[in-house]
Scaffold this motif. Structure first.
Motif, PDB file in Angstrom:
ATOM      1  N   SER A  60     -14.845   5.147  22.877  1.00  0.00           N
ATOM      2  CA  SER A  60     -14.493   3.757  22.655  1.00  0.00           C
ATOM      3  C   SER A  60     -15.190   3.227  21.402  1.00  0.00           C
ATOM      4  O   SER A  60     -14.588   2.569  20.562  1.00  0.00           O
ATOM      5  N   TYR A  97      -4.215  -3.505  17.675  1.00  0.00           N
ATOM      6  CA  TYR A  97      -4.811  -2.169  17.568  1.00  0.00           C
ATOM      7  C   TYR A  97      -3.703  -1.114  17.664  1.00  0.00           C
ATOM      8  O   TYR A  97      -3.734  -0.102  16.970  1.00  0.00           O
ATOM      9  N   ILE A 107     -15.227  -3.994  27.609  1.00  0.00           N
ATOM     10  CA  ILE A 107     -15.030  -2.550  27.755  1.00  0.00           C
ATOM     11  C   ILE A 107     -16.222  -1.860  28.412  1.00  0.00           C
ATOM     12  O   ILE A 107     -16.070  -1.062  29.334  1.00  0.00           O
ATOM     13  N   LEU A 136     -19.872  -0.923  18.361  1.00  0.00           N
ATOM     14  CA  LEU A 136     -20.296  -0.450  19.682  1.00  0.00           C
ATOM     15  C   LEU A 136     -19.339  -0.908  20.792  1.00  0.00           C
ATOM     16  O   LEU A 136     -19.608  -0.664  21.958  1.00  0.00           O
TER      17      LEU A 136
END
Ligand code: PHE
Length: 476
Positions: A34, A115, A254, A248
């Motif tokens: 991720s 995205y 997330i 991050l």
């Protein structure tokens, strides 16, 4: 197996049907998947080259180990402690924090459509280089021509969205974990190989100047302190902080979602350390891969571009100048970017899916389908923002924006700092950092950065975040 069940008896009802990662490697690779995304590849190298080379790297590293570590630890711990999705976790900890949960779920919902559109662009370039038409992709106007087209970008967005959905439909262990375990090692191999190649190239331009990859590397790593002022230091600091935050994958729910799938017996603080190293290491390697190549073939001026301009305009030109091998290197490069983008979009989708599942008691399939449709509708708007619905507005930070940029600005520059500030408030001042520390050390694990954590989450991080937010809205 039995050990895991004993440890989670307090959450027995909720964990029964909840998937989990099969172990700490699965968790770390998924979370690193991720974290490692477009930000590492198209922004980090550019910032490092622009903001005084080594100075940026040092500041970034210090921030990663203090500020980034604090937020990442907090979110993963909130997830594991509550075994809840971002939408439902925060108000488990404190009743009044439902709005924070809603915001932490809206952020990934805003990010997901654009995205996927950018992911679609990556698919397109990957296919172009794979089929040997990399030279065409390097021509002036190719990128503009492609995104203003009304059909291909839509088709590519759908391909990328479907790929993401297939992984998420597989569930946490059989989908996300399995995918990350294959893709992340491949990504590391590719980036190391292309970096080594980038360092060995050299090129003589029309003026007869010879430039080598190693010289290009110097631009990125050797600190350039000439012209350093308090003001430029401050702006480097803010750049590094904004980048870190995005890189991050924090403040978008997330890490709460992934934390909720982490097994109780796994070592949380060690895993956080590994994610930090992974993300920063890949960002650095992306710099080693890109900066020398751009410098060699385009000189210092070539390094002005970042974001889409770097990836879809400058780099294809770099590959084209490499000659016959360029198509091959280009295909490898876009494969790598595709992997990085997919593991990130999978995590964005999972944050939303887990929220729908927990809040509305939906099944994984219907939650994924629902968000798939929402992402598609907004994704279409983003695609049409470059043609049918084209307009230009100026953002508070001075940038000229289309639909994609507006969604990016609102989610990254406004909502994410707000989510992070509220998270610090919740932990630092409402439930207290000791609750989080208790979660981290519940099996007797050591937590070396305990003192640092407390000071950061209560005082330093919120202040830094407020400054970042004020800068984003153009007040300072
Ligand atoms: N962290 C990812 C990167 O560095 C970006 C990302 C954004 C991932 C949003 C997930 C969600 O590119």
């Amino acid at each position: 197996m039995t050990e895991g069940m004993n440890n989670s008896t307090e959450n027995a009802n909720e964990t029964k049907s909840r998937n989990s990662f099969t172990g700490s490697i699965g968790f770390v690779l998924a979370a690193a998947g991720s974290a490692v995304g477009l930000g590492n590849i198209w922004r980090f190298p550019y910032l490092a080259a622009r903001d005084g080379g080594g100075l940026f790297l040092v500041i970034y590293l210090v921030l990663a180990l203090t500020f980034g570590f604090t937020l990442l630890t907090s979110e993963v711990a909130i997830g594991r402690m509550t075994k809840q999705s971002p939408l439902t976790a925060y108000n488990r900890l404190s009743k009044g924090f439902k709005p924070l949960g809603i915001m932490a779920c809206i952020v990934p919902m805003m990010i997901m459509p654009y995205y996927c559109v950018i992911g679609g662009w990556v698919v397109k370039y990957f296919l172009a280089f794979l089929t040997g038409s990399g030279t065409a992709a390097a021509e002036d106007g190719y990128f503009g021509g492609f995104i203003t087209d009304t059909s291909t970008p839509v088709a590519m967005t759908i391909v990328f969205l479907l790929l993401t959905m297939v992984v998420v439909l597989g569930g946490v262990d059989k989908g996300i974990e399995r995918f990350s375990k294959v893709v992340m090692p491949l990504l590391v191999i590719l980036i190391v190989a292309i970096s080594i190649f980038a360092l060995t190239i050299s090129y003589t331009d029309e003026a007869g100047t010879v430039r080598t990859g190693l010289e290009g590397l110097k631009v990125m790593v050797v600190p350039d302190l000439s012209g350093l002022t308090v003001r430029s230091f401050f702006s480097t600091l803010m750049d590094a902080m904004g980048q870190l935050f995005y890189s991050l994958s924090i403040a978008m729910g997330i890490m709460v979602a992934y934390g909720s799938y982490m097994r109780d017996e796994d070592n949380l603080s060690r895993s956080i350390g590994q994610i930090e190293v992974f993300d920063t290491g890949i960002a650095f390697l992306a710099g080693v891969m890109i900066i020398p190549a751009v410098y060699v073939f385009m000189g210092r001026e070539g390094m002005e571009a970042s974001g889409p301009g770097l990836m879809f305009v400058s780099l294809p030109k770099v590959f084209a100048r490499m000659g016959t091998i360029g198509n091959f290197i280009g295909a490898l490069f876009f494969a790598l970017v595709l992997f990085a983008a997919l593991t990130s979009s999978v995590s964005i989708l999972e944050a939303i899916v887990s929220s729908f599942m927990d809040q509305f008691k939906m099944k994984r399939v219907s939650a994924t389908m629902t968000e798939g449709v929402i992402a598609l509708i907004f994704g279409l708007l983003v695609c049409f923002g470059y043609n049918k619905l084209y307009f230009e507005v100026e953002l508070p930070n001075g940038a000229i924006a289309q639909i994609l940029d507006i969604m990016d600005y609102v989610s990254n520059n406004l909502l994410m700092p707000i989510v992070a500030i509220l998270t610090c408030l919740l932990i630092g001042w409402i439930i207290g950092p000791d609750k989080i520390i208790g979660e981290i050390t519940k099996n007797g694990e050591s937590f070396r950065r305990r003192g640092l954590y407390k000071v950061m989450v209560r005082f330093v991080a919120p202040v830094m975040l407020v400054v970042l937010l004020l800068k984003a809205i153009g007040i300072i």
